[in-house]
Write a protein that holds these residues in place. Structure first.
Motif, PDB file in Angstrom:
ATOM      1  N   PRO A  98      92.828  21.736  77.409  1.00 35.31           N
ATOM      2  CA  PRO A  98      92.293  20.382  76.992  1.00 35.31           C
ATOM      3  C   PRO A  98      91.175  19.909  76.985  1.00 35.31           C
ATOM      4  O   PRO A  98      90.396  20.956  76.766  1.00 35.31           O
ATOM      5  CB  PRO A  98      92.626  18.942  78.037  1.00 35.31           C
ATOM      6  N   THR A  99      90.788  19.578  75.615  1.00 36.23           N
ATOM      7  CA  THR A  99      89.049  19.073  75.161  1.00 36.23           C
ATOM      8  C   THR A  99      89.074  18.015  74.560  1.00 36.23           C
ATOM      9  O   THR A  99      90.503  17.080  75.128  1.00 36.23           O
ATOM     10  CB  THR A  99      88.704  19.634  73.281  1.00 36.23           C
ATOM     11  N   SER A 154      87.098  24.287  75.927  1.00 40.37           N
ATOM     12  CA  SER A 154      87.625  23.297  77.009  1.00 40.37           C
ATOM     13  C   SER A 154      87.058  23.966  78.446  1.00 40.37           C
ATOM     14  O   SER A 154      87.391  24.623  78.783  1.00 40.37           O
ATOM     15  CB  SER A 154      89.340  23.717  76.866  1.00 40.37           C
ATOM     16  N   VAL A 155      85.710  22.394  78.288  1.00 39.41           N
ATOM     17  CA  VAL A 155      84.784  22.632  79.309  1.00 39.41           C
ATOM     18  C   VAL A 155      84.622  21.201  79.886  1.00 39.41           C
ATOM     19  O   VAL A 155      84.391  21.092  79.083  1.00 39.41           O
ATOM     20  CB  VAL A 155      83.206  23.837  78.189  1.00 39.41           C
ATOM     21  N   ASP A 184      95.742  19.706  86.712  1.00 40.69           N
ATOM     22  CA  ASP A 184      96.324  18.651  86.071  1.00 40.69           C
ATOM     23  C   ASP A 184      96.608  19.312  84.477  1.00 40.69           C
ATOM     24  O   ASP A 184      96.328  19.510  84.106  1.00 40.69           O
ATOM     25  CB  ASP A 184      96.883  17.666  86.325  1.00 40.69           C
ATOM     26  N   GLU A 185      96.685  17.456  83.853  1.00 40.00           N
ATOM     27  CA  GLU A 185      96.320  17.550  82.381  1.00 40.00           C
ATOM     28  C   GLU A 185      94.646  17.619  82.564  1.00 40.00           C
ATOM     29  O   GLU A 185      94.706  17.972  81.067  1.00 40.00           O
ATOM     30  CB  GLU A 185      96.997  15.978  81.954  1.00 40.00           C
ATOM     31  N   HIS A 186      94.034  17.569  82.985  1.00 34.59           N
ATOM     32  CA  HIS A 186      92.717  17.732  82.799  1.00 34.59           C
ATOM     33  C   HIS A 186      92.077  19.517  83.173  1.00 34.59           C
ATOM     34  O   HIS A 186      90.942  19.650  83.105  1.00 34.59           O
ATOM     35  CB  HIS A 186      91.396  16.989  83.819  1.00 34.59           C
ATOM     36  N   ALA A 187      92.854  19.956  83.223  1.00 37.21           N
ATOM     37  CA  ALA A 187      92.622  21.492  84.097  1.00 37.21           C
ATOM     38  C   ALA A 187      91.586  22.452  82.652  1.00 37.21           C
ATOM     39  O   ALA A 187      92.591  23.086  81.749  1.00 37.21           O
ATOM     40  CB  ALA A 187      93.839  22.382  83.841  1.00 37.21           C
ATOM     41  N   VAL A 188      91.083  21.494  83.103  1.00 33.44           N
ATOM     42  CA  VAL A 188      90.322  22.423  81.047  1.00 33.44           C
ATOM     43  C   VAL A 188      89.503  24.458  81.546  1.00 33.44           C
ATOM     44  O   VAL A 188      90.083  24.618  82.829  1.00 33.44           O
ATOM     45  CB  VAL A 188      88.831  21.935  81.559  1.00 33.44           C
ATOM     46  N   GLY A 189      89.607  25.071  81.098  1.00 31.46           N
ATOM     47  CA  GLY A 189      89.817  26.388  81.133  1.00 31.46           C
ATOM     48  C   GLY A 189      88.527  26.896  81.693  1.00 31.46           C
ATOM     49  O   GLY A 189      88.685  27.871  82.791  1.00 31.46           O
TER      50      GLY A 189
END
Length: 391
Positions: A98-99, A154-155, A184-189
């Motif tokens: 996610p970004t 995605s950071v 979850d849905e906000h699991a950034v790299g």
């Protein structure tokens, strides 16, 4: 059986991929533009065949290159370091990390503040790291509130002055963000700690105290798979951070490309049949993100000058692979990564199926080829570029 050395020149792209327009990167060509604008010379890379991959103004193609050459297409969605390194290690992502082009949602920030006991954060927007520190650094020093920002990648990044917020506190906040907030849905790299120091107008980032908190890679992934098969694994540079400290028997973080190359040369003395994964970060971190064409060119020239020392250390059965993880074109208006093909050099060239390789359809061809090199069954998607008669 020898050792395999994989060197990533961070941010070194060789032209926009077919889908680059979907990422806002049409027309990007990191290496082409850097060479054209700076007129830099890369004689050692020229001998290896870098100028055979794409036309380059001051790096000529050669009739008998030392290395097999080609370029690779990224199959995963995304253009960040984690995605690139994971795909090189055999992990292809069907959905991008996610970004947040408008900053993080209120519920994310509220959760972060609740878990850390903070009364709020500063910034919460996409920004250049140096610019956001200049903009909010003074307010941060007065209030103690962390500067939270993102980018096109995605950071989730947290910047704090080390004299205002102790380094261990910054790291604790990042641990909380990684394990309890960006999930979850906000699991950034990556969650990244970005410490800095100084006064308004002269802030400086402390890159040697930066720390990246990556997602744990899913199984199988190349370093972990090699470990399971009894192959000793080494990380030099930020590689271990991109794999959440998984998959490596030995790791050495670095402050500069020069240190990374010196550590690589040391490891080459110690290593026997192992796999060594190296990232040279300055092209990306110091110059690509800052639109510094001359700096990028000088970093390439510095690496180029060290190529003979690296080649001299290789044993007859060893394999050297040099590539990139994405583009980061300093000649384009953006300060973010770019969706580009990456170069591929394989030394010695006779270990490859052909000197001029067709475009690889995935970075994962590296993982497949490394398994081929060690004579292991391959669990990864892709196709080997190695000639089994010469490995």
């Amino acid at each position: 059986m020898g050792s395999c050395y994989l060197i990533i020149i961070d941010g070194l792209g060789v032209g926009a991929q077919e889908d680059a327009h979907l990422y806002g990167d049409a027309g990007s060509n990191t290496l082409g533009h850097v060479v054209a604008r700076s007129r830099c010379r890369l004689p050692e890379f020229e001998r290896m065949g870098l100028g055979n991959i794409i036309p380059l103004d001051t790096v000529a193609p050669v009739w008998e290159p030392l290395a097999a050459f080609g370029k690779m297409r990224e199959a995963s969605s995304g253009k960040d370091s984690t995605t690139g390194h994971w795909e090189i290690a055999g992990l292809q992502l069907e959905r991008p990390f996610p970004t947040y082009e408008n900053g993080f949602p209120d519920d994310v920030i509220e959760n972060f503040c609740s878990l850390t006991g903070l009364g709020g954060v500063l910034a919460n927007k996409p920004a250049s790291g140096t610019a956001v520190i200049e903009e909010y650094g003074e307010e941060h020093q007065k209030t103690g509130l962390p500067i939270v920002y993102t980018s096109a990648d995605s950071v989730f990044q947290i910047a704090c002055d080390v004299d205002t917020v102790p380094l261990e506190t910054l790291y604790d906040w990042c641990e909380i963000a990684r394990k309890k907030v960006m999930v979850d849905e906000h699991a950034v790299g990556r969650v990244i700690a970005r410490p800095f120091a100084g006064k308004p107008g002269s802030f400086r980032r402390l890159s040697d105290q930066r720390h990246d908190y990556s997602l744990k890679p899913f199984e199988p992934f190349l370093p972990g798979y090699l470990q399971e098969k009894g192959i000793e694994t080494w990380s030099v540079g930020k590689v271990i951070d991109l794999f959440a400290e998984c998959g490596f028997d030995h790791s050495r973080r670095t402050k500069s490309n020069a240190e990374g190359i010196e550590l690589l040369l040391e490891v080459m003395e110690l290593n026997n049949r192992g796999f060594v994964f190296v990232n040279l970060i300055e092209t990306d971190q110091n110059f690509g993100h800052r639109n510094d064409i001359e700096g990028f060119a000088q970093a390439l020239e510095e690496i180029d000058r060290e190529v003979p020392r690296i080649l001299k250390k290789l044993k007859p059965d060893d394999l050297l692979i040099i590539t990139g993880d994405h583009g980061n074109d300093p000649a384009m208006p953006s300060t973010d990564h770019s969706r580009e093909f990456t170069p591929l050099l394989i030394y010695p060239g006779n270990k490859a199926t052909t000197m001029e390789l067709p475009i690889r359809n995935s970075f994962s061809d590296i993982a497949v080829s490394v398994c081929d090199f060690y004579g292991l069954e391959n669990p990864f998607p892709g196709k080997s570029f190695l000639n089994k008669q010469h490995i």
